[in-house]
Design an enzyme around this catalytic site. Structure first.
Site, mmCIF file in Angstrom:
data_model
loop_
_atom_site.group_PDB
_atom_site.id
_atom_site.type_symbol
_atom_site.label_atom_id
_atom_site.label_comp_id
_atom_site.label_asym_id
_atom_site.label_seq_id
_atom_site.Cartn_x
_atom_site.Cartn_y
_atom_site.Cartn_z
ATOM 1 N N TYR A 220 -41.354 11.785 32.314
ATOM 2 C CA TYR A 220 -42.793 11.570 32.413
ATOM 3 C C TYR A 220 -43.483 11.734 31.066
ATOM 4 O O TYR A 220 -44.634 12.173 31.005
ATOM 5 C CB TYR A 220 -43.392 12.534 33.447
ATOM 6 C CG TYR A 220 -42.979 12.189 34.860
ATOM 7 C CD1 TYR A 220 -43.609 11.175 35.562
ATOM 8 C CD2 TYR A 220 -41.930 12.866 35.476
ATOM 9 C CE1 TYR A 220 -43.235 10.847 36.852
ATOM 10 C CE2 TYR A 220 -41.535 12.554 36.772
ATOM 11 C CZ TYR A 220 -42.188 11.539 37.455
ATOM 12 O OH TYR A 220 -41.803 11.217 38.731
ATOM 13 N N ASP B 181 -42.922 19.047 44.621
ATOM 14 C CA ASP B 181 -44.227 18.387 44.556
ATOM 15 C C ASP B 181 -44.419 17.392 45.703
ATOM 16 O O ASP B 181 -44.652 16.207 45.494
ATOM 17 C CB ASP B 181 -44.366 17.692 43.200
ATOM 18 C CG ASP B 181 -45.784 17.178 42.975
ATOM 19 O OD1 ASP B 181 -46.697 17.604 43.697
ATOM 20 O OD2 ASP B 181 -45.968 16.336 42.078
ATOM 21 N N GLU C 293 -36.936 8.429 37.948
ATOM 22 C CA GLU C 293 -38.374 8.619 38.150
ATOM 23 C C GLU C 293 -39.103 8.402 36.834
ATOM 24 O O GLU C 293 -38.661 8.882 35.797
ATOM 25 C CB GLU C 293 -38.701 10.032 38.651
ATOM 26 C CG GLU C 293 -38.321 10.332 40.077
ATOM 27 C CD GLU C 293 -38.806 11.723 40.513
ATOM 28 O OE1 GLU C 293 -39.791 12.211 39.917
ATOM 29 O OE2 GLU C 293 -38.198 12.290 41.432
ATOM 30 N N ASN D 224 -32.244 17.099 43.488
ATOM 31 C CA ASN D 224 -33.287 16.557 42.616
ATOM 32 C C ASN D 224 -33.917 17.678 41.811
ATOM 33 O O ASN D 224 -34.357 18.702 42.357
ATOM 34 C CB ASN D 224 -34.384 15.873 43.426
ATOM 35 C CG ASN D 224 -35.519 15.398 42.530
ATOM 36 O OD1 ASN D 224 -35.391 14.408 41.813
ATOM 37 N ND2 ASN D 224 -36.654 16.116 42.543
ATOM 38 N N GLU D 225 -33.948 17.499 40.507
ATOM 39 C CA GLU D 225 -34.612 18.397 39.560
ATOM 40 C C GLU D 225 -34.290 19.876 39.792
ATOM 41 O O GLU D 225 -35.202 20.710 39.883
ATOM 42 C CB GLU D 225 -36.127 18.160 39.578
ATOM 43 C CG GLU D 225 -36.503 16.775 39.072
ATOM 44 C CD GLU D 225 -38.003 16.605 38.842
ATOM 45 O OE1 GLU D 225 -38.776 17.489 39.283
ATOM 46 O OE2 GLU D 225 -38.397 15.607 38.231
#
Length: 580
Positions: free
Chosen positions: A456, A164, A492, A403-404
């Protein structure tokens, strides 16, 4: 990897400026022999991404051609000469005077060619082909066919990135021509430790050739001067310097000593390298992260190297501005999400006392069999390049290997075990982590020293229901700690806030909602003694690919706008963190 220096033995010429540029629309450059010069070039700034400089560049990922001309500086001829690219995204092929020097795959990390005697002339033509197309066998990957809904960002945007943020292309950091003596220092590794009030600094010096010489090491700072000479036999020599009553490096007290390493033959220095040294330790004990033996709780951000027009390009004034913003708000740390940042950004972290989690470009990894071996090879390359480049920065307190990643897949465990073992072999002095978005029941933090988790709830899930989101976060953190018994960093969390959009009561996309979500998350985290800190996502708004939930192709989760103006959340964090 030592950054090029200028002193009485070494010279550096920066090739930054206006280069010639040409898109290769039909990928026919080699047939037209463009590596010997561009026939219809236009100017472009280097370093900078090409996507926002040029009207036809935004969604154009190449291939493209760059060229520049340079004269060989006086004094270079008698030395070994190198050409260094600090970052080219994504594929780079390099020619000098029509002779190919080599290739490099992957952005955000440097690569070097020795050009001593290789078609080098008094006046020279340097040509670089750059190509940044998104592909499944690259890291980070793109253009992945949709498969499991759990695999985030699989073909969700245009361009079809599996991450993203916008996949900027071009020569994005400085290009340096530099010269070193024929007999020279090749590399230096610094490992600090603390023994009571005394600082110990282990210095390993490597030379490219086997020979006998003398190493003279001089450490100065804070009224102290420690000097040591030792015979250097072979290619590698290790020396330990003792600093009585050492000033330790830490946020708020970024004490740096000056280390000068000289290579001496027949009583005369023939090469010299100077480095700043911060004396500090970092370790994990049970569920605490310890800096200089004391527990720390990080407060800071995930970030991006992103700014209008330059894209992901190197811009000194922007580095200063972003550190000023982080200092103003009271932050003490950040993660180099989702790739290593510029050498200059890391140097400034050392100088200003910021703690950095240094992350490879391995974002959005998936684990289908096709191309998996190549992706592992690239991740090993990036891990090694990052650690070699950044190992001497006291600001770097941990390595993040990805990351992720879609790490609920069976192949992920062996993949990351391989990377973990590599990182530990290259650097035993720092903890290692992986940044996950996978739920507690599916993730495997088998060997990692501490847990980094992105969450999130209240945004992508439990949308608009902050009370439910906070409870879900609390329950999940407790379950995570119960399972792994390791420190947890919430790496995050945040909400999009379109600048100037307000709502009472708070609603999604308003500045009020972003502020309330961040405030609620931080309250939950403050109640958990095993939490090692919180990194808000993001410091500033940043460019991403187009999508229905990305107005103007911008991710608005920054607490500052893309042009660095504060939102309500920035003022809230300043009040909270400055008080702390």
């Amino acid at each position: 990897m030592l950054y090029p220096q200028s002193n009485t033995h070494r010279q550096v010429k920066d090739l930054s400026g206006f280069w010639d540029f040409q898109f290769d629309k039909k990928n026919e450059g080699r047939r037209k022999r463009w590596f010997k010069g561009l026939p219809q070039a236009r100017p472009i700034a280097v370093p900078a991404s090409w996507n926002e400089q040029l009207e036809d560049g935004k969604d154009n990922f190449g291939p493209a051609w760059y060229q520049t001309r340079f004269d060989l500086p006086v004094g270079f001829k008698s030395q070994r000469i190198f050409l260094r690219f600090d970052s080219v995204n994504y594929m780079a092929d390099v020619w000098l005077n029509g002779v190919k020097l080599g290739s490099h795959e992957g952005g955000h990390l440097p690569f070097v060619f020795e050009i001593t005697g290789k078609a080098l002339n008094p006046s020279n033509l340097l040509v670089v082909q750059v190509e940044g197309l998104l592909a499944t066998d690259r890291v980070p990957p793109g253009n992945i066919e949709p498969f499991d809904p759990k695999d985030a960002f699989a073909n969700s945007f245009f361009p079809a990135a599996s991450f993203d943020f916008f996949p900027y292309c071009g020569i994005q950091r400085p290009v340096l021509l530099y010269a070193v003596p024929a007999s020279s220092i090749e590399d230096i590794t610094i490992i600090p430790s603390i023994q009571g009030s005394k600082g110990l600094v282990r210095v390993e010096v490597k030379t490219p050739q086997m020979h006998s010489s003398v190493l003279r090491l001089t450490m100065t700072g804070y009224g102290q001067k420690i000097k040591k000479e030792i015979v250097h036999q072979g290619k590698s020599t290790a020396v330990v310097l003792e600093i009585p009553k050492a000033r330790l490096w830490q946020p708020g007290s970024a004490h740096l000593y000056d280390l000068k390493v000289e290579l001496i033959q027949k009583g005369t220095p023939i090469d010299q390298i100077s480095l700043p040294v911060g004396i500090r330790t970092i370790e994990v004990k049970k569920d605490k992260l310890l800096l200089n033996g004391k527990p720390i709780r990080l407060k800071g951000f995930g970030r991006h190297e992103d700014f209008p027009v330059i894209g992901r390009g190197y811009m000194p004034a922007l580095i200063i501005k972003d550190y000023e913003l982080m200092s103003w708000i009271g932050a003490d740390s950040f993660r180099t999400s989702h790739y290593p940042y510029s050498d200059q950004m890391m140097d400034m972290a050392d100088r200003l006392g910021f703690l950095v989690i240094d992350e490879t470009p391995a974002v959005g990894l998936f684990f289908r069999k096709e191309g998996l071996a190549k992706r592992l090879k690239l991740c090993r390359q990036y891990t090694e390049e990052m650690i070699r480049r950044d190992k001497n920065h006291p600001s770097v307190i941990a390595w993040s290997l990805a990351n992720e990643p879609h790490s609920h897949r069976p192949a992920a465990a062996g993949f990351f075990k391989n990377l973990f073992q590599l990182a530990k072999r290259l650097d035993k002095s720092r903890p290692i982590t992986l940044v996950s978005y996978i739920g507690v029941k599916e993730e495997s933090f088998f060997d990692y020293d501490f847990v980094c988790l992105n969450r999130y709830s209240g945004w992508y899930t439990e949308s608009g229901r902050l009370k439910d989101a906070f409870q879900k976060l609390s329950d999940e953190l407790d379950a995570l700690h119960q399972k792994y018994k390791k420190p947890v960093l919430l790496s995050e969390f945040g909400a999009d806030a379109i600048p100037g959009v307000h709502s009472n009561p708070a609603e999604m996309y308003s500045e009020e909602y972003q502020k309330e979500m961040i405030e609620g998350y931080l309250k939950v985290l403050s109640s958990k003694p095993y939490v090692a800190g919180a990194h808000v996502w993001n410091l500033c708004d940043f460019k991403t690919a187009q999508g229905a939930h990305r107005p103007a192709g911008i991710n608005f989760k920054g607490v500052f706008t893309r042009d660095r103006r504060p939102k309500m959340a920035a003022h809230f964090l300043r009040k909270l963190w400055k008080k702390a």
